[in-house]
Motif scaffolding. Structure first.
Motif, short mmCIF file in Angstrom:
data_model
loop_
_atom_site.label_atom_id
_atom_site.label_comp_id
_atom_site.label_asym_id
_atom_site.label_seq_id
_atom_site.Cartn_x
_atom_site.Cartn_y
_atom_site.Cartn_z
N ARG A 183 0.83 -1.21 0.00
CA ARG A 183 0.00 0.00 0.00
C ARG A 183 0.86 1.26 0.00
NH1 ARG A 183 -3.28 -2.86 4.00
NH2 ARG A 183 -5.14 -3.66 2.96
N GLN A 184 2.14 1.09 0.30
CA GLN A 184 3.02 2.26 0.45
C GLN A 184 3.96 2.47 -0.74
OE1 GLN A 184 2.59 4.44 2.77
NE2 GLN A 184 1.02 3.24 3.78
N LEU A 185 3.95 1.57 -1.70
CA LEU A 185 4.87 1.70 -2.83
C LEU A 185 4.50 2.92 -3.66
CD1 LEU A 185 7.19 0.61 -4.57
CD2 LEU A 185 5.54 -0.87 -5.71
N ARG A 186 5.45 3.83 -3.81
CA ARG A 186 5.20 5.08 -4.52
C ARG A 186 5.93 5.16 -5.87
NH1 ARG A 186 1.89 4.84 -1.23
NH2 ARG A 186 1.47 6.23 0.52
N ARG A 187 7.13 4.60 -5.92
CA ARG A 187 7.95 4.70 -7.14
C ARG A 187 8.73 3.41 -7.34
NH1 ARG A 187 7.38 8.64 -10.95
NH2 ARG A 187 7.21 10.69 -10.05
N ILE A 188 8.93 3.06 -8.62
CA ILE A 188 9.77 1.90 -8.94
C ILE A 188 10.89 2.37 -9.86
CG2 ILE A 188 9.87 -0.40 -9.96
CD1 ILE A 188 6.84 -0.61 -9.42
N PHE A 189 12.11 2.11 -9.43
CA PHE A 189 13.29 2.39 -10.25
C PHE A 189 13.69 1.09 -10.94
CE2 PHE A 189 13.46 5.45 -6.76
CZ PHE A 189 13.66 6.64 -7.43
N LEU A 190 13.70 1.11 -12.27
CA LEU A 190 14.12 -0.07 -13.04
C LEU A 190 15.54 0.18 -13.56
CD1 LEU A 190 13.55 -2.83 -14.34
CD2 LEU A 190 12.62 -1.60 -16.31
N LEU A 191 16.47 -0.66 -13.12
CA LEU A 191 17.87 -0.48 -13.50
C LEU A 191 18.20 -1.30 -14.74
CD1 LEU A 191 17.67 0.35 -10.48
CD2 LEU A 191 19.98 -0.53 -10.19
N VAL A 192 18.85 -0.65 -15.70
CA VAL A 192 19.35 -1.34 -16.89
C VAL A 192 20.80 -0.90 -17.11
CG1 VAL A 192 17.10 -1.61 -18.01
CG2 VAL A 192 18.43 0.46 -18.43
N ASP A 193 21.59 -1.77 -17.70
CA ASP A 193 22.99 -1.46 -17.97
C ASP A 193 23.06 -0.60 -19.23
OD1 ASP A 193 25.73 -1.56 -18.78
OD2 ASP A 193 25.99 -3.50 -17.81
N ILE A 194 23.61 0.60 -19.10
CA ILE A 194 23.63 1.55 -20.22
C ILE A 194 24.44 1.04 -21.41
CG2 ILE A 194 25.66 2.90 -19.47
CD1 ILE A 194 23.96 5.44 -20.35
N ARG A 195 25.34 0.09 -21.16
CA ARG A 195 26.24 -0.37 -22.23
C ARG A 195 25.57 -1.33 -23.21
NH1 ARG A 195 30.69 -2.92 -18.49
NH2 ARG A 195 28.74 -3.77 -17.66
N HIS A 196 24.44 -1.91 -22.79
CA HIS A 196 23.81 -2.96 -23.60
C HIS A 196 22.36 -2.64 -23.91
CE1 HIS A 196 27.37 -5.13 -22.43
NE2 HIS A 196 27.02 -5.08 -21.15
N GLU A 197 21.89 -3.17 -25.01
CA GLU A 197 20.46 -3.06 -25.29
C GLU A 197 19.70 -3.84 -24.22
OE1 GLU A 197 17.35 -3.88 -28.90
OE2 GLU A 197 19.33 -3.08 -29.34
N PRO A 198 18.55 -3.35 -23.76
CA PRO A 198 17.81 -4.07 -22.72
C PRO A 198 17.49 -5.50 -23.15
CG PRO A 198 16.87 -1.90 -23.07
CD PRO A 198 17.89 -2.10 -24.14
#
Length: 196
Positions: A104-119
């Motif tokens: 009930r408290q989740l406000r934001r999700i940060f999704l981490l991807v490696d900038i060097r590679h295509e997702p």
């Protein structure tokens, strides 16, 4: 953002009951070895509070770090590590899903991807799934210090296109080494604290 106190308050395994926190939460998702623990440590202003594993895929729990008695950083298990058993990987999905659906408290999700590679396919699936749950993920492109400055803009465009980001979607290049991007992330976190 001045970090005064950090406390690893709750560790949830596959069968654990999720905590019912009263403070806002921000969650961090990403592939194993994308630099999630390093990023969380940088945001906690600690060297190695979140354990950085020599072996990807070691974080098999959801870890709740209470920051300044004001917010929780929620470290989700890394996904997509091939050497983990199929059974372990199959259990993580529902565990992450349960958290994202029921907190009930989740406000934001940060999704981490490696900038060097295509997702990867897993990255794209995770992005789409987060959107499907009604959240607008903030994409954090890690390991920006591994690129030449002239390559960064091109890689940002690659990530935006591959993840099918909207023009207004936030993508923040980040380095746990140089702390590039940390202030931008703190700004978002501080806004979450203000909004409660």
């Amino acid at each position: 953002m001045v970090i005064k106190t950090v406390n690893l308050e709750t560790i949830c395994g596959i069968t654990s009951k999720l905590p019912e926190n009263s403070l806002p939460e921000v969650a961090f998702a990403g592939r194993s070895n994308v630099g999630k623990s390093s990023l969380i440590n940088a945001l906690m202003n600690r060297k190695s509070y979140a354990r950085i594993s020599a072996e990807p895929g070691k974080t098999q729990t959801i870890n709740f770090y209470k920051i300044n008695d004001a917010i929780y950083y929620v470290d989700l298990p890394g996904y997509g590590y091939a050497r983990l058993s199929q059974q372990t990987r199959a259990q993580w999905g529902p565990m992450i899903e349960r958290y994202l659906k029921t907190s009930r408290q989740l406000r934001r999700i940060f999704l981490l991807v490696d900038i060097r590679h295509e997702p990867s396919g897993d990255d794209k699936m995770m992005y789409d799934w987060i959107v499907h749950q009604g959240y607008e993920p903030i994409v954090v492109a890690t390991k920006v210090d591994k690129l030449k400055r002239s390559q960064v803009e091109k890689q940002v465009r690659v990530l935006r296109k591959a993840l099918n980001l909207k023009e207004e979607s936030t993508l923040i290049p980040f380095s746990s080494q140089t702390k590039q991007g940390r202030e931008a992330l703190w700004d978002i976190i501080e806004e979450v604290i203000r909004q409660g």
